[in-house]
Write a protein that holds these residues in place. Structure first.
Motif, PDB file in Angstrom:
ATOM      1  N   ALA A   1     -17.384 -30.254  -5.562  1.00 50.99           N
ATOM      2  CA  ALA A   1     -18.007 -29.894  -6.847  1.00 50.99           C
ATOM      3  C   ALA A   1     -16.984 -30.157  -7.956  1.00 50.99           C
ATOM      4  O   ALA A   1     -16.537 -29.241  -8.643  1.00 50.99           O
ATOM      5  CB  ALA A   1     -18.444 -28.435  -6.848  1.00 50.99           C
ATOM      6  N   PRO A   2     -16.609 -31.415  -8.135  1.00 51.57           N
ATOM      7  CA  PRO A   2     -15.510 -31.740  -9.054  1.00 51.57           C
ATOM      8  C   PRO A   2     -15.773 -31.387 -10.515  1.00 51.57           C
ATOM      9  O   PRO A   2     -14.823 -31.216 -11.283  1.00 51.57           O
ATOM     10  CB  PRO A   2     -15.341 -33.258  -8.878  1.00 51.57           C
ATOM     11  CG  PRO A   2     -16.636 -33.734  -8.316  1.00 51.57           C
ATOM     12  CD  PRO A   2     -17.143 -32.610  -7.471  1.00 51.57           C
ATOM     13  N   SER A   3     -17.039 -31.257 -10.915  1.00 57.28           N
ATOM     14  CA  SER A   3     -17.310 -30.941 -12.319  1.00 57.28           C
ATOM     15  C   SER A   3     -17.194 -29.446 -12.620  1.00 57.28           C
ATOM     16  O   SER A   3     -17.151 -29.049 -13.784  1.00 57.28           O
ATOM     17  CB  SER A   3     -18.703 -31.433 -12.725  1.00 57.28           C
ATOM     18  OG  SER A   3     -19.714 -30.675 -12.087  1.00 57.28           O
ATOM     19  N   ILE A   4     -17.147 -28.610 -11.580  1.00 58.14           N
ATOM     20  CA  ILE A   4     -16.906 -27.181 -11.810  1.00 58.14           C
ATOM     21  C   ILE A   4     -15.428 -27.013 -12.138  1.00 58.14           C
ATOM     22  O   ILE A   4     -14.563 -27.456 -11.384  1.00 58.14           O
ATOM     23  CB  ILE A   4     -17.280 -26.336 -10.574  1.00 58.14           C
ATOM     24  CG1 ILE A   4     -18.782 -26.452 -10.275  1.00 58.14           C
ATOM     25  CG2 ILE A   4     -16.916 -24.870 -10.804  1.00 58.14           C
ATOM     26  CD1 ILE A   4     -19.237 -25.666  -9.072  1.00 58.14           C
ATOM     27  N   PRO A   5     -15.097 -26.384 -13.261  1.00 58.32           N
ATOM     28  CA  PRO A   5     -13.687 -26.243 -13.654  1.00 58.32           C
ATOM     29  C   PRO A   5     -12.852 -25.557 -12.571  1.00 58.32           C
ATOM     30  O   PRO A   5     -13.334 -24.656 -11.880  1.00 58.32           O
ATOM     31  CB  PRO A   5     -13.755 -25.379 -14.926  1.00 58.32           C
ATOM     32  CG  PRO A   5     -15.137 -25.574 -15.456  1.00 58.32           C
ATOM     33  CD  PRO A   5     -16.014 -25.768 -14.246  1.00 58.32           C
ATOM     34  N   ASP A   6     -11.601 -25.996 -12.457  1.00 64.35           N
ATOM     35  CA  ASP A   6     -10.689 -25.394 -11.475  1.00 64.35           C
ATOM     36  C   ASP A   6     -10.648 -23.880 -11.606  1.00 64.35           C
ATOM     37  O   ASP A   6     -10.605 -23.159 -10.605  1.00 64.35           O
ATOM     38  CB  ASP A   6      -9.262 -25.938 -11.673  1.00 64.35           C
ATOM     39  CG  ASP A   6      -9.157 -27.427 -11.389  1.00 64.35           C
ATOM     40  OD1 ASP A   6     -10.116 -27.987 -10.818  1.00 64.35           O
ATOM     41  OD2 ASP A   6      -8.128 -28.019 -11.751  1.00 64.35           O
ATOM     42  N   LYS A   7     -10.651 -23.388 -12.846  1.00 65.67           N
ATOM     43  CA  LYS A   7     -10.504 -21.952 -13.092  1.00 65.67           C
ATOM     44  C   LYS A   7     -11.748 -21.161 -12.695  1.00 65.67           C
ATOM     45  O   LYS A   7     -11.722 -19.930 -12.702  1.00 65.67           O
ATOM     46  CB  LYS A   7     -10.185 -21.707 -14.569  1.00 65.67           C
ATOM     47  CG  LYS A   7      -8.719 -21.924 -14.903  1.00 65.67           C
ATOM     48  CD  LYS A   7      -8.326 -21.075 -16.104  1.00 65.67           C
ATOM     49  CE  LYS A   7      -6.837 -20.787 -16.102  1.00 65.67           C
ATOM     50  NZ  LYS A   7      -6.469 -19.737 -17.062  1.00 65.67           N
ATOM     51  N   ASN A   8     -12.835 -21.853 -12.373  1.00 65.57           N
ATOM     52  CA  ASN A   8     -14.066 -21.148 -12.022  1.00 65.57           C
ATOM     53  C   ASN A   8     -14.253 -20.985 -10.523  1.00 65.57           C
ATOM     54  O   ASN A   8     -15.272 -20.451 -10.081  1.00 65.57           O
ATOM     55  CB  ASN A   8     -15.276 -21.868 -12.615  1.00 65.57           C
ATOM     56  CG  ASN A   8     -15.434 -21.614 -14.102  1.00 65.57           C
ATOM     57  OD1 ASN A   8     -14.461 -21.339 -14.790  1.00 65.57           O
ATOM     58  ND2 ASN A   8     -16.640 -21.712 -14.604  1.00 65.57           N
ATOM     59  N   ILE A   9     -13.305 -21.460  -9.726  1.00 69.44           N
ATOM     60  CA  ILE A   9     -13.410 -21.339  -8.268  1.00 69.44           C
ATOM     61  C   ILE A   9     -12.255 -20.488  -7.758  1.00 69.44           C
ATOM     62  O   ILE A   9     -11.082 -20.820  -7.934  1.00 69.44           O
ATOM     63  CB  ILE A   9     -13.417 -22.724  -7.589  1.00 69.44           C
ATOM     64  CG1 ILE A   9     -14.652 -23.511  -8.046  1.00 69.44           C
ATOM     65  CG2 ILE A   9     -13.393 -22.585  -6.073  1.00 69.44           C
ATOM     66  CD1 ILE A   9     -14.729 -24.919  -7.501  1.00 69.44           C
ATOM     67  N   THR A  10     -12.593 -19.376  -7.126  1.00 70.67           N
ATOM     68  CA  THR A  10     -11.598 -18.416  -6.652  1.00 70.67           C
ATOM     69  C   THR A  10     -11.949 -17.972  -5.233  1.00 70.67           C
ATOM     70  O   THR A  10     -13.048 -18.210  -4.744  1.00 70.67           O
ATOM     71  CB  THR A  10     -11.545 -17.175  -7.558  1.00 70.67           C
ATOM     72  OG1 THR A  10     -12.807 -16.486  -7.472  1.00 70.67           O
ATOM     73  CG2 THR A  10     -11.290 -17.560  -9.007  1.00 70.67           C
ATOM     74  N   CYS A  11     -11.005 -17.303  -4.595  1.00 72.75           N
ATOM     75  CA  CYS A  11     -11.310 -16.691  -3.294  1.00 72.75           C
ATOM     76  C   CYS A  11     -10.840 -15.245  -3.285  1.00 72.75           C
ATOM     77  O   CYS A  11     -10.031 -14.821  -4.122  1.00 72.75           O
ATOM     78  CB  CYS A  11     -10.699 -17.489  -2.140  1.00 72.75           C
ATOM     79  SG  CYS A  11      -8.953 -17.168  -1.836  1.00 72.75           S
TER      80      CYS A  11
END
Length: 369
Positions: A181-191
């Motif tokens: 999902a490359p268009s989702i900003p890096d800062k929006n993906i967390t664990c």
């Protein structure tokens, strides 16, 4: 004549006061309406919603534990086809509970339907490792799952969708999702490493016989696995109305560097041994904590642990999903900078980094299978 003029003057004053009071009342009513105005619903996706963690999580979201007591929500619940009937049962219970904040429920096995218009995605579903299963087999199955879900989120979720990955291996599953999902900003993906963070707070509060809210600023570094590093070297505790370092309060460096770390690292396994089931309640609660602080902000002077996309801070290779201490404000997280890292901590941080590098390599090797 004089009396008439005085009467007219009083009448004019009365009319002015009356008009001012009427305008003031209109302003007060307007402000009260603003305060009572219901917010637009936030759409929250929970994958694996028919499972144990999902079953514990969705009522917490519906009750306002995740986003606040005044935030309406719409729940999208996704699970696999064999769990379809159980998923429908969860939906029935949500309806029966009559949560005032719950403005709609979708229970589906269709990933596109589940991801459409989602503002927050909590990825609980994944492929668990069972006894005798090779790590590569687990990773290959999770690549397949997260590739499909990432593509659906990218195409159909809200533009600024926030993603929390709970399913293990959480850090690497989040990385897989990011890759597809490359268009989702890096800062929006967390664990989720908030569960480990909360476990560390709990152990310190038990050790010092204080309320857990009196302990703050523990850190979970690295992977949500047995290599994670629970670090209290910057943590503080409030006792007898004064704040002091946890290290000084505990006054047992040996315990902090051995038993405490091992207890936090192995807490999930200990709960499974005790209740013969995984730690669903605490995982669900921690997921709510993670999202709530991310969206609504962390208290001033405090930080929490989140698995986030590394920017190279503290010498952690950029591109890994790694647990750092973070503060949150206005829906954005920031890594706490400038903390002193001693030799003991560096060794622990490097060990969990190396595990994540190995997991990343294994995941990438499964991409084209």
């Amino acid at each position: 004549m004089y009396m008439e003029m005085e009467y007219l003057g009083l009448l004019q004053k009365f009319l002015v006061v009356f008009v001012c009071c009427a305008l003031l009342w209109k302003i007060i009513r307007y402000l009260l309406n603003l305060l009572n105005m219901e917010k637009d619903p936030v759409t929250v996706l929970v994958t694996g919603a028919a499972g144990q963690i999902g079953y514990a999580l969705v009522p917490m979201i519906a009750r306002g534990v995740m986003l606040g007591p005044d935030q309406p929500v719409i729940l999208h619940m996704l699970d696999i086809e064999p769990a379809k009937e159980a998923l429908e049962g969860v939906k029935m219970e949500l309806i029966d509970a009559a949560f005032p904040l719950l403005k709609g429920v979708i229970a589906t096995t269709d990933v596109v339907e589940a991801c459409t218009d989602v503002d927050i995605a909590v990825m609980v579903g994944g492929f668990p490792r069972t006894e005798g299963m090779e790590r590569r087999d687990v990773m290959s199955n999770n690549v397949s799952i997260y590739k499909a879900q990432a593509s659906a989120l990218e195409k159909h979720a809200s533009a600024n969708c926030k993603v929390l990955v709970v399913a293990n291996p959480a850090n690497t599953n989040a990385l897989i999702l990011k890759e597809f999902a490359p268009s989702i900003p890096d800062k929006n993906i967390t664990c989720l490493t908030r569960l480990d963070h909360n476990r560390a707070l709990g152990q310190i509060s038990e050790k010092l016989d204080v309320h857990v809210s009196d302990v703050k600023n523990v850190i979970i570094w690295g992977n949500h696995s047995s290599t994670q590093y629970p670090d209290v070297s910057h943590a503080t505790v409030t006792t007898d109305s004064r704040e002091m370092s946890v290290s000084k309060a505990v006054s047992n460096d040996q315990w902090l560097k051995t038993e405490f770390i091992a207890t936090v690292q192995q807490r999930g396994a200990a709960i499974i041994r005790a209740r013969k089931l995984s730690s669903a309640l605490s995982a669900a609660s921690s997921a709510c904590d993670h999202i709530r602080d991310w969206v609504l902000g962390t208290p001033k002077g405090s930080w929490v642990s989140m698995g986030v996309y590394s920017d190279g801070s503290y010498g952690i290779p950029a591109g890994l999903i790694y647990s750092f201490p973070v503060t949150c404000e206005k829906g954005e997280w920031s890594i706490v900078q400038g903390l002193k890292i001693d030799e003991f901590s560096r060794t622990k941080m490097d060990a969990t980094t190396n595990e994540l590098i190995e997991e990343k390599s294994l995941a990438y090797s499964c991409f084209n299978e």
